[in-house]
Enzyme design. Structure first.
Site, PDB file in Angstrom:
ATOM      1  N   GLU A 113       0.833  -1.204   0.000  1.00  0.00           N
ATOM      2  CA  GLU A 113       0.000   0.000   0.000  1.00  0.00           C
ATOM      3  C   GLU A 113       0.868   1.255   0.000  1.00  0.00           C
ATOM      4  OE1 GLU A 113      -3.317  -0.087   2.691  1.00  0.00           O
ATOM      5  OE2 GLU A 113      -3.455  -2.267   2.580  1.00  0.00           O
ATOM      6  N   HIS A 138     -14.066 -11.351   7.866  1.00  0.00           N
ATOM      7  CA  HIS A 138     -13.204 -11.850   8.934  1.00  0.00           C
ATOM      8  C   HIS A 138     -11.938 -11.008   8.999  1.00  0.00           C
ATOM      9  CE1 HIS A 138     -14.987 -16.217   8.619  1.00  0.00           C
ATOM     10  NE2 HIS A 138     -15.816 -15.364   9.206  1.00  0.00           N
ATOM     11  N   HIS A 189      -7.834  -8.816   1.799  1.00  0.00           N
ATOM     12  CA  HIS A 189      -7.157  -7.537   2.020  1.00  0.00           C
ATOM     13  C   HIS A 189      -5.919  -7.771   2.878  1.00  0.00           C
ATOM     14  CE1 HIS A 189     -10.018  -4.251   0.580  1.00  0.00           C
ATOM     15  NE2 HIS A 189     -10.433  -5.394   0.037  1.00  0.00           N
ATOM     16  N   GLU A 224      -9.585   3.556   0.407  1.00  0.00           N
ATOM     17  CA  GLU A 224      -9.656   3.916   1.824  1.00  0.00           C
ATOM     18  C   GLU A 224      -8.666   5.011   2.208  1.00  0.00           C
ATOM     19  OE1 GLU A 224      -6.994   0.341   3.770  1.00  0.00           O
ATOM     20  OE2 GLU A 224      -8.965  -0.145   2.941  1.00  0.00           O
TER      21      GLU A 224
END
Length: 669
Positions: A175, A376, A444, A469
């Site tokens: 990221e 989860h 993710h 995000e």
């Protein structure tokens, strides 16, 4: 024969090489004769390779080999024992994807080598028209009961400089924002790493079929030379196996244009065919969810007055999905344990929060013909998650839930890295176990995409990039980020970027909680509304999210594009592309086409050639364009929606403002 693997043509000519130990080189050409690979063994018994395109050297002499803890047997004093050559051509059908069929055509050489200690290993080399894949194999043999790789010597030595689009090498995250530099300025990089040489060749270095091995990064060893640098175990060993080893494919995609780089299927073609006998339960879909509100700080994952995942809120999202052509709804923060994030064994994946009536929500969703997507979060605690996995997966399956989003936001126990061999093993275990319970996975904080979805098509999509995000609680993703992703991260496989935020300047966000240290009060989405629509087409995912609060979609005509957008496609074509500048792609579903066009920080006009349309038919284009008063800084949501008759002879003019875009639906008249 599997319905997902249909062989149209197969040419397998095998030459059992009776090479003697005096053979010093092996040469291989691509089926079209334009790429040439050469393997050399020098006087010291070291292995090197080089790669040419149209007789021009692309990869200079680059070393090969593995350094083992037990024996440095695969690095020097090596000789060629035999060479087997194969040529294969086939067309196979994926369970889902941007194209209904994929062609694979390659020539392969399998070279058996032996060192001074009579230990053997193999080098597999496959040369396609669009690039190279090679891998190491250590077969089971006497005197080699365990294999511990200390270093992989694989090099990628560019013959010339050029431009590179990379993110820094990192063993825990992908990221990050991409850097545009010269090739020789790249100190290290995660893969896929993308390059354009001074001669105009487009290349991507990556890996395919990452299985039971450590993730690979690139380390600059001087100038335009790079070496593989594997993510280590805590004790420094890179890879640990018993008796035998088969490495991932090291890949070099080579194309003459940025568009052709995106259209390459090299990564998927180097993976194994589908292993699942029944795939009828696997289905691409569109979804909304309780997620964005937490990132904005107007809702919380934890139970309390601003808790997002409540029974009442879920019913609102289910109603919206049912009324607006959306297949499913996600709920993050539905379960207990969020107050313990960061602690061992924090999350209970089977017990709902007190204000989330799981049974009632399942029943209500079924009554509205809407699916639920499970979630989860593990906080990185893969050990505890594996202990709970069967019970948690069983709960979802027994309640008719067939899609699961997983998260690993946190430190991995025992000083493991997210991208090391242990976690590669874990991510695969999740996918294999999920298949037993007929669950599709959206991962993710994942391991990188390397084409595994061909083998396990329930591995639908993953994050593995700086996604939407970041716009909620940081300075946000710059305009060029979106026109770099298709040529870098997306070459590995589908991306769950989660586009579709309509409240771009957060005018509808009132009081909110600053919960992230990156939040400096300057957060926003750095695109126009039209570009957000286009991203749904440009950033392919078989699970595609409309990420905003559903209240921001109400009475918004632009949402009609998402409502009409299919989740499955039959064919995809890149119409215009240049890395970091602009990107346009068309995807067909049945007789209709859907086009996304996006640009960087520069306003841009491009012309789309619609000759791919059926020449015997006329069509109507519904166009969602940047409005006449659109302004990136002050009025990014101004949008113009209009119709235009088009046909195969149309040259469609597309005008985009700074970080703008255009989304187009083309339907048969």
């Amino acid at each position: 024969m599997s319905k997902n693997f249909r062989i149209i043509g197969l040419l397998a000519v095998i030459f059992l090489g009776l090479a003697c130990s005096s053979q010093k080189s092996v040469e291989l050409q691509s089926p079209d004769g334009k790429l040439t690979y050469k393997l050399d063994v020098n006087e010291e018994g070291n292995l090197f390779y080089q790669l040419k395109a149209d007789e021009i050297l692309i990869i200079n002499s680059s070393k090969l080999g593995l350094v083992l803890k037990e024996d440095s047997l695969f690095t020097d004093k090596v000789k060629i024992i035999s060479v087997d050559e194969i040529e294969k051509e086939e067309t196979w059908e994926p369970v889902w994807g941007p194209n209904k069929s994929i062609k694979s055509n390659y020539r392969e050489a399998i070279v058996l080598l032996q060192n001074a200690n009579s230990k053997e290993f193999k080098l597999h080399m496959r040369l396609f028209n669009d690039g190279l894949g090679f891998r190491y194999e250590i077969p089971k043999q006497n005197g080699l009961d365990s294999i511990n790789i200390m270093n992989e010597l694989t090099e990628f030595n560019f013959a010339e400089n050029g431009t590179a689009w990379t993110i820094p090498a990192n063993f825990d995250t992908y990221e990050m924002l991409y850097r545009t530099t010269s090739i020789n300025e790249v100190e290290n990089a995660n893969t896929p790493a993308t390059f354009k040489t001074d001669a105009g060749n487009y290349l991507s270095i990556h890996e395919a079929n990452l299985t039971n091995y450590a993730g690979m990064t690139l380390q600059n060893t001087g100038g335009t030379h790079f070496q593989a640098n594997l993510v280590p175990w805590p004790d420094g060993i890179k890879v640990k196996t018993k008796a035998s080893l088969l490495s991932p494919w090291r890949t070099i995609t080579i194309r003459k244009s940025a568009a052709a780089l995106v259209e390459s299927n090299l990564i998927q073609n180097l993976n194994e065919p589908c292993k699942l006998e029944d795939t009828s339960w696997i289905q691409p879909m569109k979804y909304v969810g309780i997620w964005w509100g937490m990132h904005l700080g107007v809702e919380t994952w934890t139970i309390g007055p601003k808790h997002g995942a409540t029974t009442e809120n879920m019913k609102k999202y289910i109603d919206f999905a049912s009324e607006n052509g959306v297949h499913a709804v996600l709920a993050e923060g539905w379960n207990t344990g969020w107050d313990n994030w960061g602690k061992p064994e924090a999350f209970d994946q089977t017990t709902a929060s007190a204000d989330f009536d799981f049974d009632a929500i399942v029943k209500y969703a079924k009554s509205r013909d809407v699916e639920l997507i499970g979630h989860h979060e593990t906080g990185g605690d893969y050990i505890f998650y594996e202990e709970c996995m069967d019970a948690a997966f069983s709960k979802l399956h027994n309640n008719g839930i067939r899609t699961l989003k997983t998260g690993y936001a946190g430190a991995i126990p025992n000083k493991q890295y997210h991208h090391g061999q242990k976690m590669v093993q874990h991510y695969r275990k999740v996918v294999e176990t999920a298949a037993k319970y007929h669950l599709m996975i959206d991962a993710h904080e994942p391991i990188k995409a390397t084409g595994i979805s061909r083998t396990y098509p329930n591995m639908m999509t993953r994050e593995g990039a700086r996604g939407m995000e970041w716009n909620a609680w940081s300075e946000g993703n710059p305009p060029e980020h979106h026109v770099i992703l298709p040529f870098t991260r997306c070459l590995g496989g589908p991306i769950d970027y989660t586009p579709g935020t309509f409240d771009i300047l957060y005018k509808n966000r009132k009081e909110y909680i600053k919960w992230n240290s990156n939040d400096k009060g300057n957060s926003r989405v750095h695109t126009t509304l039209a570009k957000q629509l286009a991203l749904w087409v440009c950033l392919y995912s078989p699970l595609q999210m409309a990420s905003d609060l559903v209240s921001n979609y109400e009475d918004q005509p632009a949402f009609k594009f998402f409502e009409n957008l299919p989740a499955e496609f039959d064919e995809s074509k890149v119409l215009a592309a240049e890395i970091g500048d602009y990107y346009s792609v068309a995807r067909r579903s049945g007789d209709n086409w859907y086009i996304g066009c996006i640009t960087d920080e520069n306003a841009r006009n491009i012309t789309l050639d619609l000759s791919f349309l059926n020449s015997d038919k006329k069509y109507k284009a519904i166009i969602y364009a940047d409005g006449p008063n659109a302004d990136l800084q002050n009025n990014p949501t101004d949008i113009r929606i209009f119709e235009q008759e088009v046909n195969s002879g149309t040259k469609l003019e597309v005008s985009m403002i700074e970080s703008g875009g255009q989304a187009i639906e083309i339907v048969e008249l």
